[in-house]
Design an enzyme around this catalytic site. Structure first.
Site: not given
Lengths: 189, 548
Positions: B95, B124, B160, B188-189, B272, B274, B276, B287, B321-322, B347, B350, B469
């Site tokens: 998932h 293009d 994951w 690809s990314s 991290h 990632e 964002y 926006s 922080h993880h 943040t 924003k 979890r």
């Protein structure tokens, strides 16, 4: 001459390669960083000289020893005392014993770790079995000493230092080892 | 290579009306246009590739969603009810992997493909063939990933985040396939990101400076830089895993002098930024939508750009922080705690700007606006729980509980996913030439909002009460919260069928949309007809910068 798009792509690919290399460079850098700052409980794997200083008899520090066997090495590592109380500055000798429980000669190594990690900078090992690999014949038992000292500048809030030794097979022997250990070995120690 | 300025045509761009089904001749090749499946396999058109990305991500959103519902069905009641724990672990892992790498990321890339050339007045993408290649890598990668579920030993079951040694020493044999599929998705990314950077930096309409670009373009430019910087690190990490598993190295194996904690450092150094990557384009979408339906210019355009850039820079300085509970030294814990809290500042800028844009606006509540407003509110809730998690001593309690699950689902589902839905409702008139159904859209919106909150809000409480979890069974005191979460999950999951219905209906027909489909919309994409013809801006548009 590159057109602007090619130039952007070229620069992006440079960053890409640099970052890929950086990921791999982080492996040794991390090791060096941990060693210098003493985080992660990594300790120097070379003999250090004792610091001759007066023993601080006003305080005691409890030093605990934990020995573990990692996967794939049918050895036992014993320590004569699980716990000692020492004064900072006082050199201490403790005997450890390796026993090879398998029916064949094997090479292994005890990998050290110190907890809390900040204590590792104040730990000096004059002599340790963990500096070298050991080779034990089938059923052999070998006694080896650890001589260490906790320096007097050990932070005041550290009252207990735990040294962990984990046994691991030595890499070159791995293939040979698995072949030998597989049938009817002594199992995990 | 596409030239910066294509050869001059005497036609005005806005008079090139749509010619049905890709009949317009491509400048670059002189072969007849392939038909059927080959048209989609070989297409180099940014709009067709954008559509492919979006359809692919929608399919993956449903597959990842089904995995989530399997998890929620098992957790509906305490006890091991439906599936065995091994399969449960595979479901939570798949998932996460599918939603992150196959649903959210490709959806944003699809939107970038469709909208960036239109928003900057380019004909293009800069590298159209590369664009085709980066899309077609994705079905390969994720077919491979999904196929691991059928392999002996099952698919990935280590979460994951694939922490070593769970993903090396104790991993199922299919892990090598998992690594390969992640490598392909990563390539690809990266190719997509390079293409986007090359497009934005080189193909803007004459007169469009960087600070004239719509915010969706800005946020994607910064996202693409993040991708180029961190996807190679992910590639490095999984390469090390591959070597640990198959070639006897010991990067993460303490037995050979490696360190499992190093894995976490490397993973989160990628991980991290990632997260964002999955939210910055959402900021760009919101926006664009809020000013349109508030009929006001975006408040604080420049501060939005700088806030996005600061979030991107800070994202490289917060990874540990993880890992507060791995036993970091005090100085490191404090450093990562403070830098993490610092992220709340840009943040907050924003959120402030969005609210100020709404202030005294003539607001109407069309479906895209509803999703954008829900984004602002619910994403902010996710941001607040993020602040709580950033407090290291508090994190010792929250770590690995459902509180964390609640936090990142609030920023990813009503955050990233809602912004994608908002974007789809907002730009569907441009893509199809028809407005999406307002009534069905509102049903979809309200059921989704209720479903999301029913699912994820109780997780805050079960987490604070200590529910861990990634467990298939739980203590009885969590039963009520889990029951509500599961009901909400099924409501949310099934209401997404309305979304599919809306899209299909909208493609087939509906109220015709003019070029400028929304009253207050300003950007360049609204100057081309709806539906946008296959080829737009072959002559660069006449761009007049507006004073922000």
């Amino acid at each position: 001459m590159m057109n602007p798009v090619q130039r952007t792509v070229f620069r992006s690919v440079l960053v890409l390669i640099a970052m890929f290399a950086f990921a791999f460079a982080l492996v040794p850098l991390y090791d060096v960083f941990c060693r210098i700052t003493g985080v992660n409980g990594k300790v120097d794997e070379r003999a250090q000289t004792l610091v001759s200083e007066e023993v601080d008899e006003s305080r005691y520090v409890t030093v605990q020893f934990i020995t573990r066997s990692g996967s794939g090495l049918p050895w036992i590592l014993d320590v004569e005392q699980r716990q000692v109380r020492v004064h900072p500055g006082q050199p201490t000798e403790i005997n450890f014993a390796f026993t090879n429980q398998s029916g064949s000669a094997l090479s292994g190594r005890a990998v050290p770790s110190v907890s809390p990690s900040q204590a590792s900078r104040y730990l000096r090992k004059v002599n340790c079995f963990c500096f070298d690999e050991q080779r034990l014949e089938a059923g052999e038992r070998v006694e080896m000493p650890l001589v260490f000292q906790l320096t007097r500048d050990l932070p005041k809030d550290v009252n207990t230092v735990t040294m962990v030794y984990t046994l691991y097979p030595v890499a070159e022997e791995k293939a040979q080892l698995q072949a030998q250990v597989a049938p009817g070995s002594g199992g995990d120690a | 290579m596409a030239p910066k300025l294509p050869p001059h045509h005497s036609l005005q761009h806005s008079s090139t009306t749509a010619t049905a089904g890709g009949q317009v001749h491509d400048d670059h090749d002189h072969h007849p246009q392939p038909r059927g499946i080959m048209r989609w396999l070989l297409t180099t058109n940014h709009k067709e590739i954008g559509s492919l990305y979006l359809i692919f991500s929608l399919i993956m959103f449903f597959i990842g969603g089904i995995f989530a519902l399997v998890v929620r069905a098992e957790l509906f009641q305490p006890g091991l009810n439906l599936i065995n724990p091994e399969f449960f672990n595979q479901m939570t892992t798949m998932h996460g992997l599918i939603m992150v790498f196959a649903a959210v990321m490709p959806a944003f890339t699809g939107l970038a493909n469709w909208m960036i050339p239109l928003q900057i007045g380019a004909p293009d993408m800069a590298l159209p063939r590369l664009n085709n290649f980066s899309f077609w890598l994705l079905p390969v990668a994720f077919t491979l990933l999904l196929s691991t579920l059928l392999m002996p030993g099952g698919g990935p079951n280590f979460g994951w985040t694939f922490y070593a040694p769970l993903s090396t020493t104790y991993a199922p044999p299919s892990t090598t396939f998992f690594i390969l599929s992640l490598h392909i998705a990563g390539v690809s990314s990266i190719l997509g990101a390079i293409n986007i950077v090359a497009t934005i930096l080189n193909m803007r309409a004459p007169g469009m400076r960087m600070m004239d670009m719509p915010l969706f373009v800005w946020t994607w430019l910064i996202t693409a830089f993040l991708l180029i910087a961190v996807m190679p690190v992910l590639a490095g990490v999984i390469t090390m895993m591959l070597m640990d598993i198959n070639f006897g190295t010991s990067f993460f194996d303490a037995a050979g002098g490696g360190d499992p904690v190093l894995f976490q450092h490397l993973f989160w150094f990628f991980g991290h930024p990632e997260v964002y990557i999955m939210i910055l384009p959402a900021f760009g979408i919101v926006s664009a939508i809020i000013p349109t339906f508030a009929r006001k210019r975006l408040f604080g355009y420049a501060s939005m750009v700088y806030a996005t850039a600061s979030i991107a820079v800070l994202s490289f300085l917060v990874w540990a922080h993880h890992m507060f509970v791995v036993g970091l030294p005090l100085a490191a814990t404090l450093f990562f705690m403070y830098t993490t809290m610092l992220i709340a500042v840009p943040t907050g800028v924003k959120v402030f700007n969005w609210i100020t844009t709404l202030f005294r606006g003539s607001i109407t509540f069309e479906v895209p606006m509803l999703f954008a407003l829900a984004f602002v509110v619910l994403f902010t809730i996710g941001g607040f729980s993020g602040l709580m998690l950033a407090i290291a001593p508090a994190d010792f309690q929250y770590h690995d509980t459902y509180f964390v699950v609640a936090h990142f689902h609030y920023v990813l589902v009503p955050g990233a996913v809602f912004s994608i839905m908002a974007a789809v409702y907002y730009w569907l008139p441009k893509w199809t030439g028809h407005y999406p159904s307002e009534i069905l859209g509102k049903w979809h919106f309200w059921l989704s909002v209720i479903g999301v909150n029913l699912t994820f809000f109780p997780m805050h409480f079960s987490g604070l009460a200590g529910m861990p979890r990634r467990i298939p069974d739980y203590a009885l005191q969590f039963a009520d919260f889990n029951l509500v979460s599961s009901l909400g999950a099924f409501l949310f999951g099934f209401s997404q069928l309305i979304f599919v219905w809306v899209i299909i209906k909208c493609v087939r027909g509906g109220v015709k949309a003019p070029a400028k489909a929304w009253d207050g919309a300003e950007d360049l994409e609204w100057s081309v007809p709806s539906p946008a013809p296959l080829h737009t801006f072959e002559t660069p548009p006449d761009f007049k910068p507006v004073q922000h």
